[in-house]
Design a protein around this motif. Structure first.
Motif, mmCIF file in Angstrom:
data_model
loop_
_atom_site.group_PDB
_atom_site.id
_atom_site.type_symbol
_atom_site.label_atom_id
_atom_site.label_comp_id
_atom_site.label_asym_id
_atom_site.label_seq_id
_atom_site.Cartn_x
_atom_site.Cartn_y
_atom_site.Cartn_z
ATOM 1 N N SER A 1 -11.544 1.683 -1.525
ATOM 2 C CA SER A 1 -11.012 2.964 -0.618
ATOM 3 C C SER A 1 -11.139 2.627 0.854
ATOM 4 O O SER A 1 -12.358 2.190 1.089
ATOM 5 C CB SER A 1 -11.584 4.086 -1.075
ATOM 6 N N TRP A 2 -9.991 2.797 1.599
ATOM 7 C CA TRP A 2 -10.078 2.554 3.060
ATOM 8 C C TRP A 2 -9.506 3.664 3.825
ATOM 9 O O TRP A 2 -8.751 4.297 3.362
ATOM 10 C CB TRP A 2 -9.265 1.354 3.451
ATOM 11 N N ASP A 3 -10.067 3.800 5.076
ATOM 12 C CA ASP A 3 -9.546 4.890 5.990
ATOM 13 C C ASP A 3 -8.824 4.120 7.158
ATOM 14 O O ASP A 3 -9.364 2.982 7.917
ATOM 15 C CB ASP A 3 -10.469 5.627 6.699
ATOM 16 N N LEU A 4 -7.320 4.110 7.371
ATOM 17 C CA LEU A 4 -6.664 3.092 8.151
ATOM 18 C C LEU A 4 -6.122 4.008 9.291
ATOM 19 O O LEU A 4 -5.497 5.060 8.835
ATOM 20 C CB LEU A 4 -5.611 2.454 7.402
ATOM 21 N N SER A 5 -6.314 3.254 10.479
ATOM 22 C CA SER A 5 -5.575 3.974 11.637
ATOM 23 C C SER A 5 -5.232 2.896 12.409
ATOM 24 O O SER A 5 -5.593 2.753 13.611
ATOM 25 C CB SER A 5 -6.511 4.928 12.397
ATOM 26 N N GLN B 1 -5.289 7.246 7.638
ATOM 27 C CA GLN B 1 -4.578 7.297 6.312
ATOM 28 C C GLN B 1 -5.527 6.762 5.191
ATOM 29 O O GLN B 1 -5.987 5.450 5.510
ATOM 30 C CB GLN B 1 -3.109 6.624 6.348
ATOM 31 N N ARG B 2 -5.586 7.246 4.197
ATOM 32 C CA ARG B 2 -6.563 6.724 3.154
ATOM 33 C C ARG B 2 -5.727 5.834 2.279
ATOM 34 O O ARG B 2 -4.805 6.119 1.660
ATOM 35 C CB ARG B 2 -6.966 8.089 2.302
ATOM 36 N N ALA B 3 -6.251 4.669 1.865
ATOM 37 C CA ALA B 3 -5.550 3.817 1.041
ATOM 38 C C ALA B 3 -6.397 3.524 0.007
ATOM 39 O O ALA B 3 -7.784 3.218 -0.010
ATOM 40 C CB ALA B 3 -5.380 2.262 1.896
ATOM 41 N N LEU B 4 -5.971 3.575 -1.226
ATOM 42 C CA LEU B 4 -6.748 3.474 -2.585
ATOM 43 C C LEU B 4 -6.055 2.059 -3.261
ATOM 44 O O LEU B 4 -5.061 2.060 -3.485
ATOM 45 C CB LEU B 4 -6.558 4.419 -3.497
ATOM 46 N N LEU B 5 -7.224 1.063 -3.492
ATOM 47 C CA LEU B 5 -6.781 -0.276 -3.972
ATOM 48 C C LEU B 5 -7.476 -0.458 -5.422
ATOM 49 O O LEU B 5 -8.855 -0.288 -5.418
ATOM 50 C CB LEU B 5 -7.099 -1.424 -3.141
ATOM 51 N N ASP B 6 -6.642 -0.337 -6.212
ATOM 52 C CA ASP B 6 -7.303 -0.679 -7.675
ATOM 53 C C ASP B 6 -6.721 -2.153 -8.008
ATOM 54 O O ASP B 6 -5.528 -2.373 -8.633
ATOM 55 C CB ASP B 6 -6.712 0.440 -8.702
ATOM 56 N N LEU C 1 0.865 -1.339 0.006
ATOM 57 C CA LEU C 1 -0.196 -0.075 -0.022
ATOM 58 C C LEU C 1 0.916 1.194 -0.048
ATOM 59 O O LEU C 1 0.376 2.404 -0.314
ATOM 60 C CB LEU C 1 -0.956 0.041 1.098
ATOM 61 N N GLY C 2 2.043 1.070 0.509
ATOM 62 C CA GLY C 2 3.079 2.164 0.433
ATOM 63 C C GLY C 2 2.642 3.372 1.525
ATOM 64 O O GLY C 2 2.825 4.631 1.338
ATOM 65 N N LEU C 3 2.210 2.956 2.705
ATOM 66 C CA LEU C 3 1.566 3.933 3.707
ATOM 67 C C LEU C 3 2.372 3.573 4.760
ATOM 68 O O LEU C 3 3.039 2.664 5.155
ATOM 69 C CB LEU C 3 0.186 3.808 4.053
ATOM 70 N N LYS C 4 2.601 4.567 5.719
ATOM 71 C CA LYS C 4 3.330 4.333 6.959
ATOM 72 C C LYS C 4 2.303 4.143 8.297
ATOM 73 O O LYS C 4 1.573 4.722 8.675
ATOM 74 C CB LYS C 4 4.060 5.824 7.405
ATOM 75 N N LEU C 5 1.859 2.887 8.023
ATOM 76 C CA LEU C 5 0.658 2.436 8.860
ATOM 77 C C LEU C 5 1.028 2.446 10.605
ATOM 78 O O LEU C 5 0.190 2.457 11.225
ATOM 79 C CB LEU C 5 0.303 0.999 8.446
#
Length: 977
Positions: A571-575, A523-528, A513-517
């Motif tokens: 599309s996800w909101d991750l915390s 943080q918003r994650a977009l998955l295609d 995902l390339g996010l600093k989880l």
């Protein structure tokens, strides 16, 4: 005093206290005993060969004194009051950012009441705490051993059985006010140095005479500040005195006193065992414990204490798991009953004390935010020397006047400017005048409270008074803004290396995902998945986290997962960083999220309170998230047992919904149905047929639940009959049902219509009779509610329900309709909100689409009913006497006659018609078997009977000629057969 003699160190102090007790009390009494007992406790603790270092939990003064003493004494063994089974985790603190909490967790318990599960014990650690200084010194100094001597996590709950776990978790039972305050969950807190009066009158007296609002402020003003610059002996004696005071003035809570004394016996027993096993000199040791336990009077106290009077009980068979969870200042305050902001103020005071005293604290090497330092050297071998004789520092401390700390105008002015700036950012109409008012009011409040320098608590009161006028315009009030400004709620984080395998596996699998989880926040994650198929694995992980963790940890914005459907974009909101504690606790249950999810599904399905709907939900989740047909078949088979054991219909609506979804999924995804779903349909059909008469009479069974039962029976009927069920069982169940409730009565009528035992004309007649009876009209909305619920099992009755509602509005007078209308609306909204759309669509189909057409509109149920075969009968009546036409019709459709002849065993075949109009042999077949034509004629409503042979036609030919549609239909049916 347990047989020990008092030394002469505190003789002068004893004399002064004895004289004071005599003067105030008028003679020797209990007051003299208490005062002299305090001095005896201090004397006993000071003379102990094993140096006792009393501390208070999260006290900057204790941490400062600990750092000084460690650099001065350099002990080789540090005994620490902390659960002994938590020792292996302490080395992982270097991979974390404080504050964090050491946690012991037990999900499956053995030896405790089942309702206690899960068990959780936490010990929070902050930088401004004496225990962290001791831990950092012992772990980073070669040759130093750290020994935890307090009771184990198992004993924490063993010794709390008399209070049913409430005794040790009284503070944890309070509902946290924020997300940060809930970081510890419902865990039981273990702290070092619980210094708070257990005597309510004593605490009230101290607060009133100290002119403070709460205990944290009193401690800061009268203990923290005076002890901040004191020497080691003064610090120890004062802390011994405070601990003895609170201990001797504690109320007679037998259970709590027993636990405290057992903890002290436990710790001294462990220390003596360690010194005997390692032959360690007590002079090389340091015992860090709470001041409350330092002034102990148990027989086991001291190196020379009694050893044969206390036996440590064995641990239970409960399996404990250990880890680090993030903590925060707010979580510590909420768990241990401290005033909000006190831990943040203590952290700020710790930093100021370090700058003022130039003391170099201990920090673990490699910890986040720590400076790189040279490796610690091993302690040099030093010949043991006799400790210096103890001196009375307590008398001087108690007699000296309070040191008046001068006003730091620059600091106070900076506070005033900062709080006004923060208030303006949060919507307050604050100005420079408010900053001046806060500055002056802080000084005024400090003077009224006999303080030369305003404390953070004085400044907080002044800011609230001057800025927060009448309302709070934003999300934070002024008191909270001051807490943030004084240091804020610092939230710790557990490092990647210190995480359990499950948590590390989750972070690794979400790496694409390339996010600093691991950071806090959303943080918003977009998955295609269509463009990047590798993200499909990330989607699977996120949906499982959605199922296992709190809703805010992984919240889907776009995309859904249902049986038989997969999203191509999500599309996800991750915390996950904010909910790191929940992720860590998942690691206590397994090594992967798939394993944890399977365990939870099994636990939910096989639990003592499992219902059929819950087991079917577990089956659905196993297909959605695990794609495990094996687990789904196993849980589905168990659902049969649960369904057979149920004697109520409470879960019928949920069972119907999930059974339909699973049946539709299996029909579209597999070539044949699994054996368990077929057995479930058979069992459910027989089960609900058995419960149906009772449910109609049961007052606790709602009309929606009974409608769901009928929905299961009618919607699954074709499959159930094909699997060997008998429809007679349903017919008997309906015939045995005799409800008294109007809504259930209407539901029963609908079921009878579906079974064919009640015609629609009879149902309409019954509805008209209800409206004609003035005694029944008030309960007519309940009948309508039953009809609306009947749309679930019998959706074809929508036109009848619309007719029933329309007739009520058309026939009832306003005097009856207007009081009756609110009841109708509330009844339909409460009981049949999900079925209302079907009713509305049917009404939209029946009623005219424009208002002008309503005046000339005639309802379909009031229009004259025409015979659908009247036109056909009139069209063929003129030619019914012509015999050859009947023969022509039969000749045009020979397949029907051939099939009937084959069924009847007639093998003569067809005869060619002659030139003369003689009776045709084709009609002879009809005359030979009149019962077939009679039955067809009865179905078609033909009452004309047979035509005579003298009419010039063949017998029966007129009937066939008059009804060509019957021959065509019969031919089609026989062709299909």
């Amino acid at each position: 005093m347990s047989g020990s003699r008092a030394s002469g160190v505190f003789t002068a102090l004893r004399t002064q206290l004895q004289e004071a007790a005599t003067e105030f009390a008028g003679g020797p009494d209990a007051l003299e005993g208490i005062l002299l007992g305090l001095v005896d406790d201090v004397d006993r603790a000071v003379r102990e060969p094993l140096e006792i270092f009393p501390v208070c939990h999260h006290s900057p003064a204790s941490a400062l004194a600990m750092a000084r003493r460690l650099r001065e004494k350099q002990p080789k063994v540090v005994y620490l009051e902390l659960c002994e089974d938590m020792a292996p985790l302490l080395t992982e603190l270097r991979n974390c950012r404080l504050p964090v909490a050491v946690q012991a967790f037990a999900g499956d318990i053995d030896g405790f009441p089942k309702e206690w599960a899960p068990l959780s014990v936490v010990a929070p650690i902050t930088e401004a705490s004496a225990e962290y200084q001791a831990i950092a010194y012992a772990l980073d100094t070669p040759g130093v051993e750290l020994v935890l001597v307090d009771r184990s996590s198992d004993h924490v709950f063993q010794w709390s059985d008399t209070a049913s776990k409430d005794e040790v978790s009284a503070e944890a039972d309070e509902e946290p006010k924020s997300e940060e305050a809930a970081l510890h969950g419902e865990a039981v807190g273990v702290e070092i140095g619980d210094l708070r009066p257990r005597f309510a009158e004593l605490e009230e007296h101290l607060l009133r005479h100290g002119k403070v609002r709460h205990w944290s402020e009193w401690w800061h003003q009268y203990v923290e500040v005076p002890l901040g610059d004191s020497d080691h002996d003064t610090y120890r004696q004062v802390m011994f005195l405070v601990g003895s005071l609170f201990r001797r003035l504690a109320p007679g809570d037998g259970d709590r006193v027993r636990v405290d004394e057992d903890r002290e016996r436990y710790m001294w027993t462990r220390m003596r065992e360690h010194m005997a096993a390692t032959r360690t000199d007590p002079e090389d040791c340091l015992y860090v414990c709470g001041a409350f336990h330092a002034a102990s009077r148990v027989e086991e106290f001291g190196v020379e204490g009694r050893s044969d009077s206390f036996t440590i009980s064995p641990r239970t068979a409960t399996t404990w798991q250990y880890g680090l969870i993030p903590s925060s200042h707010a979580a510590i305050e909420a768990q241990f009953g401290l005033v909000p902001g006190s831990v943040s103020i203590a952290a700020t005071q710790w930093q100021k004390s370090l700058k003022r005293t130039k003391v170099r604290p201990y920090r673990l090497e490699g910890q986040a935010g720590a400076r790189k330092s040279k490796a610690a050297k091993a302690l040099p071998a030093v010949a043991p020397t006799a400790p210096p004789p103890a001196r009375d520092r307590l008398s001087g401390f108690l007699q000296q006047p309070p040191v008046l700390d001068g006003l730091d105008e620059a600091e106070l002015l900076g506070w005033s400017v900062d709080i006004v700036r923060a208030a303006r950012r949060n919507g307050y109409l604050a100005s420079t005048a408010d900053a001046i008012a806060v500055f002056e009011t802080s000084i005024l409040l400090a003077g009224m409270r006999d303080r030369a320098k305003p404390t953070p608590y004085d400044f907080q009161d002044a800011a609230v008074t001057c800025i927060e006028k009448d309302r709070v315009p934003g999300r934070r009030d002024v008191r909270r803004l001051v807490e943030i400004m004084m240091g804020g709620d610092r939230i710790g984080q557990v490092g990647y290396e210190a995480l359990p395998p499950l948590a590390r596996d989750v972070y690794d699998r979400l790496e694409p995902l390339g996010l600093k989880l691991r950071q806090r926040g959303v943080q918003r994650a977009l998955l295609d998945m269509a463009g990047r198929p590798e993200l499909e694995a990330c989607s699977d992980v996120l949906w499982m986290l959605r199922r296992l963790m709190p809703p805010a940890a992984a919240r889907p914005i776009m995309g859904e997962r249902r049986l038989g459907e997969r999203s191509i974009q999500e599309s996800w909101d991750l915390s996950l960083g904010t909910h790191q504690r929940a992720l860590i606790e998942l690691g206590y249950e397994g090594v992967s999220i798939e394993q944890v999810l399977e365990q939870r599904l099994r636990r939910e399905a096989y639990g003592p309170r499992a219902t059929t709907a819950g087991v079917l939900a577990a089956v659905e989740d196993s297909l959605l998230y695990l794609r495990s047909g094996r687990l789904a078949d196993e849980l589905g088979t168990h659902a049969l047992k649960v369904l057979s054991a149920e004697r109520t219909v409470d879960g019928a609506p949920e069972v119907l919904r999930r059974a339909r979804a699973l049946l539709a999924y299996y029909r579209t995804s597999r070539p044949e149905l699994p054996a368990w779903i077929e057995s479930f349909v058979r069992t459910g059909y027989a089960h609900y047929c058995t419960l149906l008469p009772t449910a109609f009479r049961d007052e606790d069974a709602t009309v929606g639940q009974v409608a769901a039962m009928l929905g299961f029976l009618f919607s699954m009927e074709s499959l159930a009959l094909s699997l060997g069920c008998d429809r007679t069982q349903l017919e008997l169940a309906v015939a045995q049902s005799h409800p008294e409730d109007p809504s259930k009565t209407a539901l029963l009528w609908a079921a009878q219509v579906q079974l064919g035992t009640l015609s629609r004309a009879e149902l309409r007649a019954r509805c008209d009779a209800l409206l004609d009876n003035p005694l029944v009209v008030p309960s007519y909305p309940r009948y309508l509610s039953g009809f609306v619920h009947a749309l679930e099992p019998v959706p074809g009755l929508a036109d009848v329900v619309v007719e029933a509602v329309s007739n009520a509005f058309g026939r009832l007078p306003d005097t009856v309709l207007l009081p009756w209308l609110p009841l109708l609306i509330t009844t339909l909204r409460k009981g049949a909100a999900d079925l209302a759309p079907l009713l509305i669509r049917e009404a939209g189909r029946v009623f005219p689409g424009r208002l002008p057409a309503l005046d000339s509109w005639v309802p379909p149920w009031r229009q004259p009913q025409e015979d659908p075969f009247a036109a056909s009968r009139a069209r063929h009546s003129a030619t019914a006497a012509q015999a050859p036409q009947g023969l022509a019709l039969l000749a045009a459709h020979p397949a029907a006659c051939d099939a009937v002849a084959g069924l009847l065993g007639c093998e003569d075949g067809w005869q060619q018609p002659g030139p003369s109009p003689v009776p045709h042999t084709g009609a002879a077949l009809l005359a030979t078997h009149p019962a077939a034509c009679d039955a067809v004629a009865e179905l078609l409503g033909c009452d004309g009977g047979w035509a005579a042979a003298g009419d010039g036609g063949a017998p029966g030919a007129a009937l066939v000629a008059g009804h060509p549609a019957s021959a065509e239909a019969l031919e089609a049916l026989l062709a299909d057969a």
